[in-house]
Each structure stands twice: as C-alpha cells, then as structure tokens.
Design a protein around this motif. Structure first.
Motif, PDB file in Angstrom:
ATOM      1  N   UNK A   9      19.154  -3.512 -40.948  1.00 13.97           N
ATOM      2  CA  UNK A   9      19.334  -2.062 -41.029  1.00 13.97           C
ATOM      3  C   UNK A   9      20.732  -1.673 -40.614  1.00 13.97           C
ATOM      4  N   UNK A  10      21.146  -0.475 -40.992  1.00  8.99           N
ATOM      5  CA  UNK A  10      22.510  -0.035 -40.711  1.00  8.99           C
ATOM      6  C   UNK A  10      22.748   0.215 -39.229  1.00  8.99           C
ATOM      7  N   UNK A  11      24.022   0.286 -38.815  1.00 12.72           N
ATOM      8  CA  UNK A  11      24.309   0.622 -37.414  1.00 12.72           C
ATOM      9  C   UNK A  11      23.743   2.002 -37.104  1.00 12.72           C
ATOM     10  N   UNK A  12      23.171   2.149 -35.913  1.00 10.26           N
ATOM     11  CA  UNK A  12      22.656   3.462 -35.524  1.00 10.26           C
ATOM     12  C   UNK A  12      21.229   3.737 -35.965  1.00 10.26           C
ATOM     13  N   UNK A  13      20.564   2.727 -36.578  1.00 14.18           N
ATOM     14  CA  UNK A  13      19.197   2.954 -37.066  1.00 14.18           C
ATOM     15  C   UNK A  13      18.145   2.733 -35.975  1.00 14.18           C
ATOM     16  N   UNK A  14      18.570   2.264 -34.785  1.00 12.66           N
ATOM     17  CA  UNK A  14      17.631   2.092 -33.671  1.00 12.66           C
ATOM     18  C   UNK A  14      17.094   0.684 -33.502  1.00 12.66           C
ATOM     19  N   UNK A  15      17.748  -0.295 -34.138  1.00 13.16           N
ATOM     20  CA  UNK A  15      17.270  -1.683 -34.027  1.00 13.16           C
ATOM     21  C   UNK A  15      17.287  -2.167 -32.570  1.00 13.16           C
ATOM     22  N   UNK A  16      18.384  -1.860 -31.884  1.00 11.57           N
ATOM     23  CA  UNK A  16      18.529  -2.309 -30.486  1.00 11.57           C
ATOM     24  C   UNK A  16      17.462  -1.729 -29.578  1.00 11.57           C
ATOM     25  N   UNK A  17      17.167  -0.439 -29.765  1.00 11.14           N
ATOM     26  CA  UNK A  17      16.147   0.244 -28.955  1.00 11.14           C
ATOM     27  C   UNK A  17      14.787  -0.415 -29.143  1.00 11.14           C
ATOM     28  N   UNK A  18      14.439  -0.678 -30.407  1.00 16.39           N
ATOM     29  CA  UNK A  18      13.123  -1.260 -30.704  1.00 16.39           C
ATOM     30  C   UNK A  18      13.048  -2.719 -30.259  1.00 16.39           C
ATOM     31  N   UNK A  19      14.152  -3.442 -30.421  1.00 18.27           N
ATOM     32  CA  UNK A  19      14.163  -4.845 -29.981  1.00 18.27           C
ATOM     33  C   UNK A  19      13.924  -4.909 -28.474  1.00 18.27           C
ATOM     34  N   UNK A  20      14.577  -4.023 -27.732  1.00 17.53           N
ATOM     35  CA  UNK A  20      14.438  -4.006 -26.271  1.00 17.53           C
ATOM     36  C   UNK A  20      12.986  -3.740 -25.873  1.00 17.53           C
ATOM     37  N   UNK A  21      12.340  -2.870 -26.629  1.00 13.36           N
ATOM     38  CA  UNK A  21      10.936  -2.554 -26.312  1.00 13.36           C
ATOM     39  C   UNK A  21      10.026  -3.759 -26.564  1.00 13.36           C
ATOM     40  N   UNK A  22      10.293  -4.497 -27.638  1.00 15.36           N
ATOM     41  CA  UNK A  22       9.509  -5.713 -27.903  1.00 15.36           C
ATOM     42  C   UNK A  22       9.770  -6.777 -26.839  1.00 15.36           C
ATOM     43  N   UNK A  23      11.002  -6.806 -26.346  1.00 17.88           N
ATOM     44  CA  UNK A  23      11.350  -7.738 -25.255  1.00 17.88           C
ATOM     45  C   UNK A  23      10.539  -7.366 -24.009  1.00 17.88           C
ATOM     46  N   UNK A  24      10.561  -6.078 -23.663  1.00 20.10           N
ATOM     47  CA  UNK A  24       9.901  -5.618 -22.430  1.00 20.10           C
ATOM     48  C   UNK A  24       8.383  -5.690 -22.506  1.00 20.10           C
ATOM     49  N   UNK A  25       7.826  -5.313 -23.670  1.00 20.74           N
ATOM     50  CA  UNK A  25       6.370  -5.152 -23.738  1.00 20.74           C
ATOM     51  C   UNK A  25       5.649  -6.345 -24.361  1.00 20.74           C
ATOM     52  N   UNK A  26       6.356  -7.124 -25.197  1.00 19.71           N
ATOM     53  CA  UNK A  26       5.659  -8.207 -25.902  1.00 19.71           C
ATOM     54  C   UNK A  26       6.269  -9.587 -25.620  1.00 19.71           C
ATOM     55  N   UNK A  27       7.283  -9.622 -24.754  1.00 20.09           N
ATOM     56  CA  UNK A  27       7.839 -10.919 -24.366  1.00 20.09           C
ATOM     57  C   UNK A  27       8.731 -11.595 -25.389  1.00 20.09           C
ATOM     58  N   UNK A  28       9.221 -10.829 -26.377  1.00 25.03           N
ATOM     59  CA  UNK A  28      10.143 -11.404 -27.358  1.00 25.03           C
ATOM     60  C   UNK A  28      11.499 -11.687 -26.707  1.00 25.03           C
ATOM     61  N   UNK A  29      12.298 -12.529 -27.346  1.00 24.57           N
ATOM     62  CA  UNK A  29      13.704 -12.727 -26.947  1.00 24.57           C
ATOM     63  C   UNK A  29      14.557 -12.196 -28.093  1.00 24.57           C
ATOM     64  N   UNK A  30      15.527 -11.348 -27.752  1.00 26.32           N
ATOM     65  CA  UNK A  30      16.415 -10.782 -28.778  1.00 26.32           C
ATOM     66  C   UNK A  30      17.663 -11.652 -28.884  1.00 26.32           C
ATOM     67  N   UNK A  77      14.798 -22.101 -27.372  1.00 25.53           N
ATOM     68  CA  UNK A  77      13.708 -21.118 -27.232  1.00 25.53           C
ATOM     69  C   UNK A  77      12.520 -21.491 -28.114  1.00 25.53           C
ATOM     70  N   UNK A  78      12.252 -22.796 -28.221  1.00 24.76           N
ATOM     71  CA  UNK A  78      11.283 -23.270 -29.222  1.00 24.76           C
ATOM     72  C   UNK A  78       9.895 -22.648 -29.085  1.00 24.76           C
ATOM     73  N   UNK A  79       9.501 -22.281 -27.862  1.00 24.33           N
ATOM     74  CA  UNK A  79       8.137 -21.761 -27.690  1.00 24.33           C
ATOM     75  C   UNK A  79       8.105 -20.237 -27.513  1.00 24.33           C
ATOM     76  N   UNK A  80       9.236 -19.573 -27.778  1.00 22.37           N
ATOM     77  CA  UNK A  80       9.298 -18.125 -27.577  1.00 22.37           C
ATOM     78  C   UNK A  80       9.370 -17.375 -28.909  1.00 22.37           C
ATOM     79  N   UNK A  81       8.758 -16.182 -28.937  1.00 20.29           N
ATOM     80  CA  UNK A  81       8.897 -15.297 -30.100  1.00 20.29           C
ATOM     81  C   UNK A  81      10.295 -14.687 -30.071  1.00 20.29           C
TER      82      UNK A  81
END
Length: 206
Positions: A9-30, A77-81
C-alpha cells in the motif's frame, strides 16, 4: 507452519499502525527492509558490510543482497508469524521471495493491499506535524497540537515530496498488485475506514 503476510500500500495508508497492532495483540513480528539493513550493518555481519558499502555510496542496495538479508532474518524467526512491510517493492523481488520461502519451510499466506486514494494520502501526510522536543506526531485536522506546543513539518510530509513518493509507489509497486492477484493471494482492505474497522478487516482475512 508460521504465517507470512505481506502488507502492500502507499505511504500514509496506515500499514505501520496496523502492523504494530498485530505485533502487540497477535504476537507477529514486523520486518521492514530498512530495519533489517540497519540491523545487519550494526551487527557488522558479512551481508551487513556489503550493504553498508552501497548505503555509504548513496546507492540502492541490490535485490540479491536484500533477498539474502531477508532470508537470514526469516530463518532466525522460523517459528514466528511475520508481516513483511515495504517488501517486496518490485516484481523481481516478489519472484525471488517466492523461490526463497519454500526453501526455508515457509509459504506466503496473504498479501493485504491497503487501498486509499492519492488525495486522501496527501491530506493525511501533508497535515502531519511533529513536536521536535518529544517526537510526538500531531495532525492539523484530525489531532491538532495544543496551543503551547511548537510543531514542525517534516521534509517528507511536504506535498511535492508526497506526490513524488506516490509516483514511485505507483510505478514500482502497482505491478505487484496484478502479480499477487493472479496468484489468488491478494486481499484488499479499505484504508479510509477507522483504524478499528481496518484492523477487523485484516483479522477476518488472516
């Protein structure tokens, strides 16, 4: 198998915000290209030393080196989402990623495209202001700074710079949309909605 997701997605579309939320709430690594380059340079790894030469010369780091760094990081990070943010940027990078993932026991699960009009992006980014003292980010329309706070506009957030960044995005990254659509892996979220609505759309897809 651990999940591998791409945010497009383009710059400013909110990718960083959503990635951070998946990191915090679902244990993903960005994972972003910039982060792995800086990390490899800091650690002084073989690949990091090579990357540093290009960066210091003001040249783009070549695709094969970025792919090698990405592989190194994904093995670690073989075992991480994971969420790949800002990578791949071009079709050749996407093709190289498709070859590399099965070799390290991963599949590409979903590619999430944050769809937002250029007008909306310009409005979002050109309205951003930063408090140079604290680094806190405000927006003249959506989140105005308090009267006593002196804020500045970053060079990156000036309208003419944003338009250039969007041109680069459309020319380089838009072909990826067709590439992943053909694979049946592309899912579109409406990035003009509220952050919560966007997050819920992403969760329903992954």
């Amino acid at each position: 198998m651990a999940k591998t997701i791409i945010f497009l997605g383009p710059p400013g579309a909110g990718k960083g915000t959503q990635a951070q939320r998946l990191v915090d709430e679902k244990g993903f690594v960005q994972i972003s290209t910039g982060d792995i380059l800086r990390e490899a340079v800091k650690k002084g790894t073989e690949l990091g030393k090579k990357a540093k030469e290009y960066m210091e010369a003001g040249k783009l780091v070549p695709d094969d080196l970025i792919i090698a760094l990405m592989e190194e990081k994904l093995r670690e990070l073989s075992d991480r989402d994971v969420i790949l943010d800002g990578f791949p940027r071009t079709v050749p990078q996407a093709e190289a990623l498709d070859k590399m993932l099965p070799q390290i026991g991963r599949n590409l699960d979903k590619v999430i495209l944050f769809e937002l009009s250029d007008e909306e992006i310009i409005k979002r980014l050109s309205g951003r202001r930063i408090d140079p003292e604290t680094g806190k980010v405000y927006h003249i329309e959506f989140n105005p700074p308090p009267k006593d706070v002196k804020v500045i506009q970053r060079e990156d957030d000036r309208e003419e710079v944003i338009k250039k960044r969007l041109e680069v995005y459309h020319s380089q990254t838009s072909p990826l949309v067709d590439y992943y659509k053909k694979q049946g892996k592309l899912f579109v979220v409406d990035a003009s909605k509220s952050p919560d609505e966007v997050y819920n759309s992403i969760i329903s897809v992954i």
